[in-house]
Design an enzyme around this catalytic site. Structure first.
Site, PDB file in Angstrom:
ATOM      1  N   HIS A  14      30.292   2.152 -11.380  1.00  0.00           N
ATOM      2  CA  HIS A  14      31.016   2.055 -12.692  1.00  0.00           C
ATOM      3  C   HIS A  14      31.643   1.023 -13.175  1.00  0.00           C
ATOM      4  CE1 HIS A  14      29.365   6.042 -13.914  1.00  0.00           C
ATOM      5  NE2 HIS A  14      30.321   6.721 -13.278  1.00  0.00           N
TER       6      HIS A  14
ATOM      7  N   HIS B 250      31.480   8.142 -20.703  1.00  0.00           N
ATOM      8  CA  HIS B 250      31.649   9.019 -19.639  1.00  0.00           C
ATOM      9  C   HIS B 250      32.550  10.398 -19.911  1.00  0.00           C
ATOM     10  CE1 HIS B 250      31.624  10.599 -15.569  1.00  0.00           C
ATOM     11  NE2 HIS B 250      31.271   9.577 -15.027  1.00  0.00           N
TER      12      HIS B 250
ATOM     13  N   GLU C 113      25.269  11.262 -19.379  1.00  0.00           N
ATOM     14  CA  GLU C 113      25.702   9.644 -19.503  1.00  0.00           C
ATOM     15  C   GLU C 113      24.402   9.150 -19.791  1.00  0.00           C
ATOM     16  OE1 GLU C 113      28.165   8.692 -15.876  1.00  0.00           O
ATOM     17  OE2 GLU C 113      28.006  10.976 -15.635  1.00  0.00           O
TER      18      GLU C 113
END
Length: 344
Positions: free
Chosen positions: A109, A178, A309
């Site tokens: 991420h 997220h 996601e």
């Protein structure tokens, strides 16, 4: 009619530049969303049940301090590259790039301080808010600077999230939101009574560090076949699964398409996910452990929320047969995901 309000939410600490964090409240007759200029974080998402009662269906914190601390990306926009890059490494034009390793042996991420941990510049729109930032050359090890716009718009029962980016140098880009959802209301014990379906014929098997092996596997005859709705708790038991944290491969193309649907029978709440992205990571909050104190003092145990996601496939920068993740100068990255809420 959508109304948009803005108000102060807190201040960044002096060592982080001390900027003011604002909260933007988007409201229609059926949905209410609160978003921060810090990390483009969705802090609150209230929708109606079948009796017309509003509940907040996303996990998060009451204060900025909660979001500044360590947490599993609640509600945030993550980037430059969502999900995992194997060993935090990739090669571009003969040059190797090394990213920060923040997920065992891998980069996750965006690294140590990704897009979720920075202040964005907001612009209020008639039906939403647009956030902008320029990610500097070399930020978290990524090449070139990247101009990024994330736009939230609310239209009746539909929340749209649009991501746009322009790069000065060739760089991998994959952006997502997220948010952790529980259609029973945040703070509810688990999501086992939710019924889920995902419109995917294949998924990506992963190794023991959650990196795709490279195989694109058919869902047919496996616990990953979610093409027809399944009740989550019973499904996990039936297939002896400890939870999901996998990318489902979506039909390719730039057009909007329905890719997932979640229904919560006790409240009647339904959430549909539509997107232009090639993949969707279905995650069942396997790493939640009840240690974080969330909104209203709620704790969040394992499986107390799910994430859907929409993004490019994980580690695509190292897998040439995965969908293209590189953004070249002169090209535009432009993807939209729509969350549609209703009751049944």
């Amino acid at each position: 009619m959508t109304t948009v309000q803005r108000e102060a939410f807190g201040r960044m600490p002096a060592e982080e530049g001390g900027g003011e964090v604002e909260k933007f409240i988007l409201q229609s007759d059926s949905v209410r969303v609160e978003v921060l200029s810090f990390g483009c974080i969705i802090t609150t998402l209230e929708t109606k049940d079948r009796d017309g009662q509003f509940s907040d269906i996303v996990l998060g914190f009451d204060t900025l301090e909660g979001y500044m601390g360590k947490h599993p990306y609640f509600g945030a926009v993550v980037g430059r590259v969502a999900n995992r890059i194997a060993k935090g490494r990739f090669s571009l034009d003969g040059k190797e790039y090394q990213l920060f390793l923040n997920n065992g042996p891998n980069s996750l991420h965006g690294g140590a301080k990704g897009f979720d941990k920075v202040l964005w510049s907001p612009q209020v729109l008639p039906d939403g808010v647009c956030f902008f930032r320029c990610s500097p050359n070399g930020e978290e090890g990524y090449p070139g600077y990247l101009k990024v716009w994330v736009t939230y718009t609310l239209n009746g029962k539909e929340l749209a999230i649009n991501y746009q980016a322009l790069a000065s140098n060739t760089t991998p880009v994959s952006l997502t939101n997220h948010s952790y959802f529980n259609l029973a209301g945040q703070g509810s014990r688990d999501v086992y009574d939710h019924e889920i379906s995902i419109e995917a014929d294949s998924y990506l098997p992963v190794d023991n560090t959650q990196i795709p092996t490279g195989e694109v596997a058919a869902v047919q005859g496996t616990g990953f076949d979610l093409r027809q709705p399944v009740e989550l708790g019973k499904h996990l038991q039936k297939f002896h699964l400890s939870g999901f944290d996998h990318n489902f491969c979506l039909p390719q193309g730039q057009d909007r398409r329905l890719v997932a649907r979640v229904f919560h029978p006790p409240t009647g709440r339904t959430m549909e996910v539509h997107t232009t992205q090639p993949g969707i990571q279905f995650y069942t909050g396997n790493n939640l452990d009840g240690s974080l104190k969330g909104k209203g003092g709620a704790t969040y145990p394992k499986h107390s929320a799910f994430c859907l996601e929409t993004q490019n496939w994980p580690d695509a920068v190292n897998k040439p047969h995965f969908p293209k993740v590189l953004l070249h100068p002169g090209e535009e990255y432009n993807h939209t995901t729509w969350l549609v809420f209703s009751t049944a």
